[in-house]
Design a protein around this motif. Structure first.
Motif, PDB file in Angstrom:
ATOM      1  N   GLN A 111       5.500  -2.346  -1.916  1.00 29.91           N
ATOM      2  CA  GLN A 111       5.080  -3.272  -2.763  1.00 29.91           C
ATOM      3  C   GLN A 111       5.908  -3.801  -3.825  1.00 29.91           C
TER       4      GLN A 111
ATOM      5  N   THR B 161      -1.687   1.783  -1.824  1.00 34.09           N
ATOM      6  CA  THR B 161      -0.459   1.910  -1.738  1.00 34.09           C
ATOM      7  C   THR B 161      -0.407   3.249  -1.600  1.00 34.09           C
TER       8      THR B 161
ATOM      9  N   ASP C 245       3.167  -3.593   2.852  1.00 33.65           N
ATOM     10  CA  ASP C 245       2.472  -3.725   1.523  1.00 33.65           C
ATOM     11  C   ASP C 245       2.579  -4.904   0.626  1.00 33.65           C
ATOM     12  N   GLU C 246       1.508  -5.587   0.817  1.00 34.96           N
ATOM     13  CA  GLU C 246       1.520  -7.021   0.215  1.00 34.96           C
ATOM     14  C   GLU C 246       2.662  -7.842   0.404  1.00 34.96           C
TER      15      GLU C 246
END
Ligand SMILES: Nc1ncnc2c1ncn2[C@@H]1O[C@H](COP(=O)(O)OP(=O)(O)OP(=O)(O)O)[C@@H](O)[C@H]1O
Ligand SMILES: [Mg+2]
Length: 236
Positions: A85, A43, A161-162
């Motif tokens: 995230q 991240t 991000d995820e």
């Protein structure tokens, strides 16, 4: 042709080197997965790419131009879009309005905005929830909404991000198909812990460990890499 590259990209947080002298190259049109253990610096690394945080040292180039000192909003104007995230939708606005805010960075006029919004919501299969308040959506659907907010900008580079955290199995299958379908138009950098998503969508994988690139290769190569097994895959 390289779309994005970093040289000696480094980020120190009070005594901790989260990203350590990373040289990274992402060719145009590639789907690249960025994997690694919790706390590896994934991240932090993409935050440096987007300009959300300042590097301690190092440079980043986008499409041949040095953007190391450009603020985040100017990087967005160059064609970078990202979802983070931590979900960052506007919880009190409708699904439609969230995507419309992002769409207005690119298109103007009520009809054009509405058309772009519905096209993006269609891509993530959220059109039937367009009038719902974003804060009332499930966590997984908020992640999909964020992806729609990125897609509506027609980015040249999409950083996720995820994105599949909190999605159901069938939503994850739809996400894989979505990513594969974007391949012709969008370069993608995908941080992902779900190995089926990584293995089925990525052209290549970069493994980050303790802020450094541990390995890079095709899904088959990475899966067979003993150092990656030891640092990450074996523990999963
Ligand atoms: N703002 C900050 N201040 C201090 N330390 C930070 C900060 N942000 C991240 N870190 C630290 O930097 C390291 C890398 O964190 P980062 O969030 O980039 O990892 P990650 O690979 O994304 O992990 P995860 O898979 O859990 O999301 C961690 O040790 C984290 O605690
Ligand atoms: Mg992270």
């Amino acid at each position: 042709m390289t779309l994005l590259s970093t040289r000696a990209m480094t980020k120190n947080f009070a005594g901790l080197t989260a990203v350590n002298a990373v040289d990274f190259d992402l060719p145009k049109g590639e789907i690249r997965a960025l994997i690694g253990p919790n706390g590896a610096g994934k991240t932090t690394f993409v935050s440096l790419l987007c300009g959300r945080i300042e590097p301690t040292s190092g440079t980043v180039e986008f499409d041949g131009a040095d953007i190391s000192h450009l603020p985040a909003h100017k990087r967005i104007n160059l064609g970078m879009a990202y979802t983070f995230q931590i979900t960052s939708v506007f919880a009190r606005l409708s699904v439609f309005e969230n995507v419309a805010l992002a769409a207005r960075k690119r298109v103007h006029g009520t009809a054009q905005v509405a058309q772009a919004v519905h096209a993006a919501l269609d891509q993530v299969d959220l059109n039937d929830r367009a009038e719902q308040i974003a804060g009332d959506l499930s966590y997984g659907h908020q992640r999909l909404l964020e992806i729609a907010m990125g897609l509506v900008q027609r980015p040249r580079l999409l950083i996720l991000d995820e994105p599949t955290q909190g999605l159901t199995d069938s939503e994850i299958d739809a996400f894989k198909a979505l990513v594969r379908g974007l391949k012709d138009t969008t370069t993608i950098l995908l941080i992902e812990h779900n190995m089926s998503v990584v293995m089925e969508t990525a052209d290549r994988i970069t493994v980050l460990n303790f802020g450094e690139i541990l390995a890079e290769g095709t899904p088959t190569e990475i899966h067979a890499d003993a150092r990656v097994q030891a640092a990450y895959l074996g523990t999963g």
